[in-house]
Design an enzyme around this catalytic site. Sequence first.
Site, PDB file in Angstrom:
ATOM      1  CG  ASP A  85     -12.337  39.070 -16.342  1.00  0.00           C
ATOM      2  OD1 ASP A  85     -11.596  38.607 -17.226  1.00  0.00           O
ATOM      3  OD2 ASP A  85     -12.007  39.122 -15.142  1.00  0.00           O
ATOM      4  CG  ASP A 174      -7.240  44.249 -21.192  1.00  0.00           C
ATOM      5  OD1 ASP A 174      -6.206  44.564 -20.592  1.00  0.00           O
ATOM      6  OD2 ASP A 174      -7.552  43.070 -21.444  1.00  0.00           O
ATOM      7  CD  GLU A 176      -3.867  42.052 -20.562  1.00  0.00           C
ATOM      8  OE1 GLU A 176      -3.193  41.035 -20.295  1.00  0.00           O
ATOM      9  OE2 GLU A 176      -5.092  42.152 -20.333  1.00  0.00           O
TER      10      GLU A 176
END
Length: 286
Positions: A85, A174, A176
């Site tokens: 990634d 994503d 986080e």
Amino acid sequence: MSVLRSGSPHRPARSLATVAGTLLAIVSLLIGLPGTAGAAATQRAPEPSHPGQDWAGSQIAKHEGTAAGTAPPVSSLAASVEGVDVSSHNGNVAWTTLWNSGVRFAYVKATESTSYTNPSFAQQYNGSYNVGMIRGSYHFATPNTSSGAAQANYFVDHGGGWSRDGKTLPGALDMEYNPYGATCYGLSAAGLVNWMKDWFATYKARTGRDAVIYTSTSWWKQCTGNSAAFGAINPLWVPRYGSSVGELPAGWGFHTIWQYTSTGPTVGDHNRFNGALDRLQALANG
């Protein structure tokens, strides 16, 4: 017996109207006060100030540490496909080098919040495709800056679309540690879960696909109360830097992608798809 004549004062009705008006005024004042529910519902954090420094795992490494950038034992997965990634911090990526080393898929950061697009996106997204990789894009979430629907729409409009061409993976969200402040973005566990539901529902309405979720078990436990709301629907992409994938968040019996190192060759972030190439192609095709 007294008779109420036309034009006579109707005291009960006027009293009720007065009371209702007073209550309405009080409620309006309360809604406008700082710290009330009405104000909190519309208050948003500023747009990200350094989105180029935020990528899948950037905050995982800071909060949970890293391990040596070596591949996990092949025996740890019965069948797997190597992937990477990337984001703007990688610049122009040497896709041919990665292909020759065995990399067969890639996720590319497309967007963050509703104000940032990756300036290297075209080279990374198209470059990986052109050497033969299956690729997809991901969105770095900032749930305190705008709604889940707004960010999902921005993502789809700026590189997060999907087509059944056999080479495009579903988009990924994503989730986080917050790079700009409170770990859980100042939201409750229920608030974060609802924000993600909004994002996923909007993404599916726009593309017809259920998106992948990138998150660590530690963050998930801390910020969602270890919610099991998504395990039956959204494929899991989990970071854990070491020789095993470790404990998974609640709701998932298995992972789909494992980000096993942040210090691998050429680009840093390397991943393993949990299955053979034909299963990766099936994920791409929906």
